[in-house]
Design a protein around this motif. Structure first.
Motif, short mmCIF file in Angstrom:
data_model
loop_
_atom_site.label_atom_id
_atom_site.label_comp_id
_atom_site.label_asym_id
_atom_site.label_seq_id
_atom_site.Cartn_x
_atom_site.Cartn_y
_atom_site.Cartn_z
N ARG A 146 8.80 -21.78 17.15
CA ARG A 146 8.39 -20.36 17.12
C ARG A 146 9.59 -19.43 17.25
N ALA A 147 10.62 -19.90 17.97
CA ALA A 147 11.77 -19.03 18.24
C ALA A 147 12.85 -19.12 17.16
N LEU A 148 12.69 -20.04 16.19
CA LEU A 148 13.70 -20.14 15.12
C LEU A 148 13.76 -18.80 14.38
N GLY A 153 17.02 -12.23 11.53
CA GLY A 153 16.64 -12.26 12.95
C GLY A 153 15.14 -12.29 13.18
N ILE A 154 14.36 -12.47 12.12
CA ILE A 154 12.89 -12.55 12.27
C ILE A 154 12.54 -13.97 12.71
N THR A 155 11.74 -14.08 13.76
CA THR A 155 11.38 -15.42 14.25
C THR A 155 10.27 -16.01 13.37
N LEU A 156 10.15 -17.33 13.46
CA LEU A 156 9.05 -17.98 12.73
C LEU A 156 7.71 -17.41 13.18
N ALA A 157 7.58 -17.20 14.50
CA ALA A 157 6.32 -16.65 15.03
C ALA A 157 6.04 -15.29 14.40
N GLU A 158 7.06 -14.44 14.30
CA GLU A 158 6.87 -13.11 13.72
C GLU A 158 6.53 -13.21 12.23
N ALA A 159 7.23 -14.11 11.54
CA ALA A 159 7.00 -14.25 10.09
C ALA A 159 5.57 -14.75 9.83
N MET A 160 5.12 -15.70 10.65
CA MET A 160 3.76 -16.22 10.47
C MET A 160 2.74 -15.12 10.75
#
Ligand code: GLV
Ligand code: MN
Ligand code: MN
Length: 401
Positions: A146-148, A153-160
Protein backbone atom coordinates in the motif's frame (compact mmCIF):
# COMPACT_ATOMS: atom_id res chain seq x y z
CA UNK A 1 -10.43 -17.63 -35.58
CA UNK A 2 -8.01 -15.33 -37.45
CA UNK A 3 -10.74 -12.71 -37.88
CA UNK A 4 -11.71 -12.90 -34.23
CA UNK A 5 -8.10 -12.65 -33.11
CA UNK A 6 -7.59 -9.61 -35.34
CA UNK A 7 -10.77 -8.05 -34.00
CA UNK A 8 -9.76 -8.35 -30.34
CA UNK A 9 -6.21 -7.23 -31.15
CA UNK A 10 -7.55 -4.15 -32.94
CA UNK A 11 -9.67 -3.27 -29.90
CA UNK A 12 -6.60 -3.30 -27.67
CA UNK A 13 -4.26 -1.61 -30.15
CA UNK A 14 -5.04 2.05 -29.40
CA UNK A 15 -5.16 1.71 -25.61
CA UNK A 16 -2.07 3.25 -24.02
CA UNK A 17 -0.17 3.58 -27.27
CA UNK A 18 2.59 6.23 -27.08
CA UNK A 19 2.67 8.63 -30.00
CA UNK A 20 6.44 8.51 -30.28
CA UNK A 21 7.90 5.09 -31.02
CA UNK A 22 4.59 3.21 -31.11
CA UNK A 23 5.12 1.37 -27.83
CA UNK A 24 2.68 1.03 -24.95
CA UNK A 25 2.55 2.66 -21.55
CA UNK A 26 -0.10 0.78 -19.64
CA UNK A 27 0.58 1.08 -15.93
CA UNK A 28 -1.33 -0.29 -12.97
CA UNK A 29 -4.45 1.69 -12.11
CA UNK A 30 -3.77 4.50 -14.61
CA UNK A 31 -6.44 5.64 -17.09
CA UNK A 32 -5.23 3.18 -19.74
CA UNK A 33 -5.26 0.30 -17.28
CA UNK A 34 -8.85 1.16 -16.40
CA UNK A 35 -9.76 1.03 -20.09
CA UNK A 36 -8.09 -2.38 -20.31
CA UNK A 37 -9.99 -3.58 -17.26
CA UNK A 38 -13.24 -2.36 -18.84
CA UNK A 39 -12.29 -4.21 -22.04
CA UNK A 40 -11.74 -7.40 -19.99
CA UNK A 41 -15.15 -6.97 -18.42
CA UNK A 42 -16.79 -6.46 -21.82
CA UNK A 43 -15.09 -9.57 -23.25
CA UNK A 44 -16.27 -11.62 -20.30
CA UNK A 45 -19.83 -10.32 -20.60
CA UNK A 46 -19.90 -10.98 -24.33
CA UNK A 47 -19.18 -14.63 -23.49
CA UNK A 48 -21.56 -14.88 -20.53
CA UNK A 49 -18.63 -15.31 -18.18
CA UNK A 50 -19.10 -14.01 -14.65
CA UNK A 51 -16.49 -11.48 -13.53
CA UNK A 52 -15.11 -11.52 -10.04
CA UNK A 53 -12.41 -9.15 -8.76
CA UNK A 54 -10.32 -10.64 -5.96
CA UNK A 55 -8.95 -8.83 -2.88
CA UNK A 56 -5.99 -7.55 -4.86
CA UNK A 57 -7.70 -6.26 -7.98
CA UNK A 58 -6.99 -9.29 -10.18
CA UNK A 59 -9.92 -9.90 -12.56
CA UNK A 60 -11.38 -13.38 -13.03
CA UNK A 61 -13.92 -14.27 -15.73
CA UNK A 62 -15.67 -17.53 -14.84
CA UNK A 63 -17.15 -20.18 -17.09
CA UNK A 64 -19.01 -22.14 -14.44
CA UNK A 65 -19.28 -21.44 -10.72
CA UNK A 66 -15.99 -20.65 -8.94
CA UNK A 67 -14.90 -23.74 -7.04
CA UNK A 68 -11.69 -25.44 -5.95
CA UNK A 69 -9.91 -27.39 -8.67
CA UNK A 70 -10.72 -24.88 -11.41
CA UNK A 71 -8.53 -24.52 -14.46
CA UNK A 72 -7.35 -20.91 -14.69
CA UNK A 73 -5.62 -19.31 -17.63
CA UNK A 74 -4.54 -15.78 -18.42
CA UNK A 75 -1.76 -13.27 -18.09
CA UNK A 76 -1.61 -9.47 -17.68
CA UNK A 77 -2.61 -6.37 -19.63
CA UNK A 78 -0.12 -3.82 -18.24
CA UNK A 79 3.18 -3.02 -19.96
CA UNK A 80 6.69 -1.75 -19.31
CA UNK A 81 7.32 1.88 -20.36
CA UNK A 82 7.27 1.90 -24.17
CA UNK A 83 6.60 -1.84 -24.21
CA UNK A 84 5.40 -4.13 -26.98
CA UNK A 85 1.84 -5.18 -27.69
CA UNK A 86 2.27 -8.89 -26.98
CA UNK A 87 3.85 -9.23 -23.53
CA UNK A 88 0.78 -9.96 -21.43
CA UNK A 89 -2.17 -9.20 -23.74
CA UNK A 90 -1.39 -12.22 -25.94
CA UNK A 91 -2.12 -14.50 -22.98
CA UNK A 92 -5.40 -12.79 -22.11
CA UNK A 93 -6.69 -12.57 -25.70
CA UNK A 94 -5.68 -16.20 -26.32
CA UNK A 95 -7.50 -17.25 -23.15
CA UNK A 96 -10.81 -15.69 -24.29
CA UNK A 97 -10.40 -17.17 -27.76
CA UNK A 98 -9.57 -20.58 -26.31
CA UNK A 99 -12.89 -20.43 -24.43
CA UNK A 100 -14.61 -19.68 -27.77
CA UNK A 101 -12.76 -22.57 -29.39
CA UNK A 102 -13.73 -25.02 -26.63
CA UNK A 103 -17.37 -23.97 -26.94
CA UNK A 104 -17.37 -24.20 -30.73
CA UNK A 105 -16.03 -27.74 -30.40
CA UNK A 106 -18.80 -28.62 -27.94
CA UNK A 107 -16.47 -29.21 -24.99
CA UNK A 108 -18.37 -29.31 -21.69
CA UNK A 109 -15.90 -28.75 -18.85
CA UNK A 110 -16.30 -30.99 -15.85
CA UNK A 111 -14.63 -28.30 -13.72
CA UNK A 112 -14.91 -24.52 -13.76
CA UNK A 113 -12.60 -22.55 -15.99
CA UNK A 114 -11.53 -18.94 -15.47
CA UNK A 115 -9.72 -16.33 -17.52
CA UNK A 116 -7.42 -14.24 -15.30
CA UNK A 117 -6.06 -10.71 -15.70
CA UNK A 118 -3.30 -10.24 -13.13
CA UNK A 119 -2.86 -6.65 -12.05
CA UNK A 120 0.55 -4.92 -12.37
CA UNK A 121 2.75 -7.74 -13.63
CA UNK A 122 5.52 -5.49 -14.89
CA UNK A 123 5.82 -3.35 -11.77
CA UNK A 124 6.41 -0.35 -14.04
CA UNK A 125 4.53 2.07 -11.82
CA UNK A 126 5.23 0.96 -8.25
CA UNK A 127 8.58 -0.80 -8.76
CA UNK A 128 7.61 -4.33 -7.67
CA UNK A 129 6.88 -6.86 -10.40
CA UNK A 130 3.94 -9.27 -10.25
CA UNK A 131 2.21 -7.17 -7.61
CA UNK A 132 -1.19 -8.83 -8.13
CA UNK A 133 0.05 -12.41 -7.91
CA UNK A 134 2.51 -11.65 -5.10
CA UNK A 135 -0.29 -10.16 -3.02
CA UNK A 136 -2.67 -12.99 -3.94
CA UNK A 137 -0.16 -15.61 -2.78
CA UNK A 138 0.87 -13.62 0.30
CA UNK A 139 4.56 -13.25 -0.55
CA UNK A 140 4.18 -9.48 -0.44
CA UNK A 141 3.16 -7.72 2.77
CA UNK A 142 -0.01 -5.69 2.04
CA UNK A 143 1.10 -2.84 4.33
CA UNK A 144 4.36 -2.56 2.40
CA UNK A 145 2.48 -2.75 -0.92
CA UNK A 146 0.00 0.00 0.00
CA UNK A 147 2.90 2.35 0.76
CA UNK A 148 4.78 1.76 -2.53
CA UNK A 149 5.00 5.01 -4.50
CA UNK A 150 5.11 5.85 -8.18
CA UNK A 151 7.34 8.47 -9.85
CA UNK A 152 5.01 11.25 -8.66
CA UNK A 153 4.92 10.07 -5.06
CA UNK A 154 1.40 8.61 -5.36
CA UNK A 155 1.04 5.50 -3.21
CA UNK A 156 -0.51 2.28 -4.46
CA UNK A 157 -3.29 2.81 -1.91
CA UNK A 158 -3.99 6.28 -3.31
CA UNK A 159 -3.85 5.09 -6.92
CA UNK A 160 -6.27 2.24 -6.20
CA UNK A 161 -8.67 4.50 -4.33
CA UNK A 162 -8.56 7.07 -7.16
CA UNK A 163 -9.42 4.25 -9.59
CA UNK A 164 -12.39 3.21 -7.46
CA UNK A 165 -10.70 0.07 -6.06
CA UNK A 166 -10.42 -0.76 -2.37
CA UNK A 167 -6.80 -0.92 -1.12
CA UNK A 168 -7.79 -2.02 2.38
CA UNK A 169 -8.56 -5.57 1.23
CA UNK A 170 -5.07 -6.31 -0.18
CA UNK A 171 -3.48 -9.55 1.01
CA UNK A 172 -3.30 -13.31 0.59
CA UNK A 173 -6.60 -14.48 -0.82
CA UNK A 174 -7.26 -18.01 0.42
CA UNK A 175 -10.56 -18.62 -1.41
CA UNK A 176 -9.14 -17.36 -4.71
CA UNK A 177 -6.01 -19.48 -4.30
CA UNK A 178 -8.08 -22.51 -3.40
CA UNK A 179 -10.03 -22.16 -6.65
CA UNK A 180 -6.92 -22.70 -8.77
CA UNK A 181 -6.48 -26.39 -9.55
CA UNK A 182 -4.05 -25.58 -12.36
CA UNK A 183 -2.84 -22.26 -13.78
CA UNK A 184 -1.72 -21.98 -17.40
CA UNK A 185 -0.15 -18.77 -18.75
CA UNK A 186 0.40 -18.38 -22.47
CA UNK A 187 3.03 -15.74 -23.27
CA UNK A 188 4.95 -14.39 -26.23
CA UNK A 189 8.47 -15.82 -26.17
CA UNK A 190 11.04 -13.28 -24.95
CA UNK A 191 14.04 -14.64 -26.77
CA UNK A 192 14.51 -16.52 -30.01
CA UNK A 193 14.92 -20.14 -29.07
CA UNK A 194 11.73 -21.27 -30.85
CA UNK A 195 12.85 -19.72 -34.15
CA UNK A 196 16.03 -21.76 -34.04
CA UNK A 197 14.08 -24.88 -33.07
CA UNK A 198 11.58 -24.32 -35.90
CA UNK A 199 8.67 -24.62 -33.45
CA UNK A 200 5.73 -22.22 -33.05
CA UNK A 201 4.95 -23.25 -29.47
CA UNK A 202 7.13 -24.12 -26.48
CA UNK A 203 6.54 -25.19 -22.88
CA UNK A 204 8.38 -23.51 -19.98
CA UNK A 205 10.76 -25.52 -17.83
CA UNK A 206 12.04 -22.85 -15.45
CA UNK A 207 12.36 -19.14 -14.72
CA UNK A 208 15.72 -17.71 -13.73
CA UNK A 209 15.86 -16.14 -10.27
CA UNK A 210 15.87 -12.36 -10.58
CA UNK A 211 15.59 -9.19 -8.57
CA UNK A 212 15.68 -5.41 -8.50
CA UNK A 213 18.04 -3.27 -6.42
CA UNK A 214 17.93 0.51 -5.98
CA UNK A 215 21.42 2.00 -6.08
CA UNK A 216 21.73 5.55 -4.75
CA UNK A 217 24.81 7.74 -5.16
CA UNK A 218 24.78 10.92 -3.03
CA UNK A 219 27.33 13.62 -3.89
CA UNK A 220 27.39 17.40 -3.79
CA UNK A 221 25.38 19.45 -6.25
CA UNK A 222 27.36 22.37 -7.65
CA UNK A 223 28.01 24.68 -10.59
CA UNK A 224 29.15 22.97 -13.80
CA UNK A 225 31.28 25.94 -14.83
CA UNK A 226 32.93 27.16 -11.66
CA UNK A 227 33.67 23.95 -9.76
CA UNK A 228 37.19 22.66 -10.40
CA UNK A 229 37.28 18.98 -11.32
CA UNK A 230 39.41 18.24 -8.25
CA UNK A 231 36.78 19.79 -5.97
CA UNK A 232 33.82 17.84 -7.26
CA UNK A 233 31.82 15.11 -5.57
CA UNK A 234 29.93 14.15 -8.72
CA UNK A 235 27.68 11.07 -8.24
CA UNK A 236 27.54 10.50 -12.00
CA UNK A 237 31.15 9.26 -11.98
CA UNK A 238 30.80 6.29 -9.59
CA UNK A 239 27.43 5.55 -11.17
CA UNK A 240 29.02 5.41 -14.64
CA UNK A 241 31.79 3.10 -13.49
CA UNK A 242 29.19 0.90 -11.73
CA UNK A 243 27.28 0.47 -14.99
CA UNK A 244 30.44 -0.74 -16.72
CA UNK A 245 31.44 -2.90 -13.75
CA UNK A 246 28.00 -4.54 -13.72
CA UNK A 247 28.47 -5.65 -17.30
CA UNK A 248 31.88 -7.22 -16.54
CA UNK A 249 30.74 -8.92 -13.34
CA UNK A 250 27.66 -10.39 -15.03
CA UNK A 251 29.65 -11.55 -18.03
CA UNK A 252 32.16 -13.40 -15.86
CA UNK A 253 29.40 -15.05 -13.82
CA UNK A 254 27.21 -16.18 -16.73
CA UNK A 255 24.50 -13.83 -15.46
CA UNK A 256 22.85 -10.66 -16.74
CA UNK A 257 22.80 -7.25 -15.08
CA UNK A 258 20.98 -4.19 -16.38
CA UNK A 259 20.61 -0.54 -15.44
CA UNK A 260 17.54 0.47 -17.44
CA UNK A 261 16.22 3.24 -15.25
CA UNK A 262 18.03 6.16 -13.72
CA UNK A 263 16.94 9.36 -11.98
CA UNK A 264 19.33 12.26 -11.71
CA UNK A 265 18.68 14.90 -9.05
CA UNK A 266 18.11 17.64 -9.96
CA UNK A 267 18.91 16.93 -13.65
CA UNK A 268 20.23 20.19 -15.10
CA UNK A 269 22.66 20.48 -18.00
CA UNK A 270 24.77 23.06 -16.16
CA UNK A 271 24.38 21.44 -12.75
CA UNK A 272 26.63 18.83 -11.18
CA UNK A 273 24.13 16.28 -9.86
CA UNK A 274 23.39 16.03 -6.16
CA UNK A 275 22.32 12.42 -6.41
CA UNK A 276 21.84 9.60 -8.88
CA UNK A 277 19.31 6.85 -8.22
CA UNK A 278 19.57 3.86 -10.54
CA UNK A 279 17.80 0.51 -10.57
CA UNK A 280 19.78 -2.68 -11.11
CA UNK A 281 17.99 -5.74 -12.52
CA UNK A 282 20.04 -8.92 -12.24
CA UNK A 283 19.26 -12.51 -13.21
CA UNK A 284 21.16 -15.79 -13.46
CA UNK A 285 20.47 -19.51 -13.72
CA UNK A 286 20.78 -19.94 -9.93
CA UNK A 287 20.19 -17.83 -6.83
CA UNK A 288 23.77 -17.99 -5.48
CA UNK A 289 25.05 -16.48 -8.70
CA UNK A 290 22.55 -13.60 -8.54
CA UNK A 291 23.57 -12.94 -4.91
CA UNK A 292 27.27 -13.03 -5.77
CA UNK A 293 26.84 -10.73 -8.78
CA UNK A 294 24.93 -8.14 -6.72
CA UNK A 295 27.50 -8.37 -3.91
CA UNK A 296 30.37 -7.71 -6.32
CA UNK A 297 28.58 -4.86 -8.08
CA UNK A 298 27.79 -3.29 -4.69
CA UNK A 299 31.42 -3.54 -3.58
CA UNK A 300 32.64 -1.96 -6.83
CA UNK A 301 30.03 0.82 -6.54
CA UNK A 302 31.19 1.55 -2.97
CA UNK A 303 34.86 1.63 -4.04
CA UNK A 304 34.01 4.02 -6.89
CA UNK A 305 31.99 6.13 -4.46
CA UNK A 306 34.97 6.43 -2.10
CA UNK A 307 37.23 7.58 -4.93
CA UNK A 308 34.82 10.43 -5.70
CA UNK A 309 33.62 11.39 -2.21
CA UNK A 310 30.18 9.99 -2.96
CA UNK A 311 28.04 8.01 -0.53
CA UNK A 312 26.61 4.83 -2.01
CA UNK A 313 23.63 2.81 -0.84
CA UNK A 314 22.30 -0.37 -2.48
CA UNK A 315 18.98 -1.81 -1.27
CA UNK A 316 16.89 -4.73 -2.54
CA UNK A 317 13.44 -3.78 -3.85
CA UNK A 318 12.22 -7.22 -4.86
CA UNK A 319 13.48 -10.73 -5.44
CA UNK A 320 11.95 -13.67 -7.28
CA UNK A 321 13.45 -17.06 -6.45
CA UNK A 322 14.15 -19.67 -9.10
CA UNK A 323 11.02 -21.35 -10.48
CA UNK A 324 11.09 -24.92 -11.70
CA UNK A 325 7.75 -25.76 -13.22
CA UNK A 326 6.27 -29.11 -12.18
CA UNK A 327 8.02 -31.64 -14.40
CA UNK A 328 5.06 -33.98 -14.67
CA UNK A 329 2.67 -31.26 -15.88
CA UNK A 330 5.27 -29.69 -18.14
CA UNK A 331 6.08 -33.01 -19.83
CA UNK A 332 2.39 -33.89 -20.10
CA UNK A 333 1.77 -30.62 -21.97
CA UNK A 334 4.77 -31.09 -24.21
CA UNK A 335 3.53 -34.55 -25.23
CA UNK A 336 -0.02 -33.25 -25.69
CA UNK A 337 1.34 -30.54 -27.98
CA UNK A 338 3.10 -33.05 -30.25
CA UNK A 339 6.49 -32.79 -28.58
CA UNK A 340 6.62 -29.01 -28.16
CA UNK A 341 10.11 -28.05 -27.00
CA UNK A 342 10.68 -27.39 -23.31
CA UNK A 343 12.75 -24.31 -22.50
CA UNK A 344 13.73 -22.02 -19.61
CA UNK A 345 13.33 -18.25 -19.59
CA UNK A 346 15.01 -15.27 -18.00
CA UNK A 347 11.72 -13.35 -17.85
CA UNK A 348 9.50 -13.15 -14.80
CA UNK A 349 5.81 -14.12 -14.90
CA UNK A 350 2.75 -14.38 -12.67
CA UNK A 351 2.81 -18.12 -13.43
CA UNK A 352 6.19 -18.21 -11.68
CA UNK A 353 4.77 -16.57 -8.57
CA UNK A 354 1.69 -18.80 -8.58
CA UNK A 355 3.84 -21.92 -9.10
CA UNK A 356 4.93 -21.67 -5.46
CA UNK A 357 1.32 -22.34 -4.38
CA UNK A 358 -0.50 -24.14 -7.19
CA UNK A 359 0.40 -26.40 -10.14
CA UNK A 360 1.33 -23.98 -12.94
CA UNK A 361 2.69 -24.18 -16.44
CA UNK A 362 3.47 -21.84 -19.32
CA UNK A 363 3.20 -21.97 -23.08
CA UNK A 364 5.40 -19.73 -25.23
CA UNK A 365 4.49 -18.45 -28.71
CA UNK A 366 7.38 -17.97 -31.13
CA UNK A 367 8.76 -14.44 -31.46
CA UNK A 368 10.58 -14.05 -34.81
CA UNK A 369 13.18 -11.56 -33.59
CA UNK A 370 13.19 -12.44 -29.91
CA UNK A 371 12.86 -8.73 -29.10
CA UNK A 372 10.65 -7.97 -26.12
CA UNK A 373 9.89 -5.00 -23.83
CA UNK A 374 10.09 -2.89 -27.01
CA UNK A 375 7.58 -1.99 -29.75
CA UNK A 376 9.34 -4.44 -32.11
CA UNK A 377 8.07 -7.35 -29.97
CA UNK A 378 6.07 -9.56 -32.33
CA UNK A 379 4.45 -12.89 -33.08
CA UNK A 380 3.09 -13.82 -36.52
CA UNK A 381 -0.69 -14.17 -36.75
CA UNK A 382 -0.37 -17.86 -37.72
CA UNK A 383 1.69 -18.51 -34.59
CA UNK A 384 -0.79 -16.60 -32.42
CA UNK A 385 -3.57 -18.83 -33.80
CA UNK A 386 -1.41 -21.91 -33.18
CA UNK A 387 -1.07 -20.59 -29.62
CA UNK A 388 -4.84 -20.34 -29.16
CA UNK A 389 -5.28 -23.89 -30.48
CA UNK A 390 -2.50 -25.18 -28.24
CA UNK A 391 -4.04 -23.45 -25.22
CA UNK A 392 -7.46 -24.79 -26.12
CA UNK A 393 -6.09 -28.36 -26.31
CA UNK A 394 -4.36 -27.95 -22.96
CA UNK A 395 -7.49 -26.52 -21.32
CA UNK A 396 -9.69 -29.29 -22.77
CA UNK A 397 -7.28 -31.86 -21.37
CA UNK A 398 -7.27 -30.22 -17.93
CA UNK A 399 -11.00 -29.50 -17.60
CA UNK A 400 -11.86 -33.03 -18.63
CA UNK A 401 -9.87 -34.92 -16.03
C1 GLV B 1 8.93 -9.10 -16.80
O1 GLV B 1 8.67 -9.27 -17.97
C2 GLV B 1 10.27 -9.28 -16.32
O2 GLV B 1 10.88 -10.31 -16.63
O3 GLV B 1 10.79 -8.40 -15.66
MN1 MN C 1 7.33 -8.18 -19.41
MN1 MN D 1 4.59 -10.67 -19.31
Amino acid sequence: MQREFARLWAELAPIGRCDAGGGYSRFAWNAEDLQLRAWFLAQARARDLTVDTDRNGNQWAWWGTPAPGAVVTGSHLDSVPGGGAFDGPLGVVSAFLAVDDLRSRGVHPTRPLAVLNCVDEEGARFGTACLGSRLLTGVLDPEHARALTDHDGITLAEAMAAAGADPTTLGRDEPALAWIGTFIELHVEQGRALVDLGAPIGVASAIWPHGRWKCSFHGQGNHAGTTALADRRDPMLPFASTVLAARDVAEQAGAVATFGRVRIDPGGTNVIASAVHAWLDSRAPDEDTVAQVVKEITALAEQAGQRHGVEVHVGAESFSPIVTFQEELRDELSVLLDGAPVLPTGAGHDAGVLAACVPSAMLFVRNPTGISHHPAEHAELADCIAGVHALSRVLEHLVSR
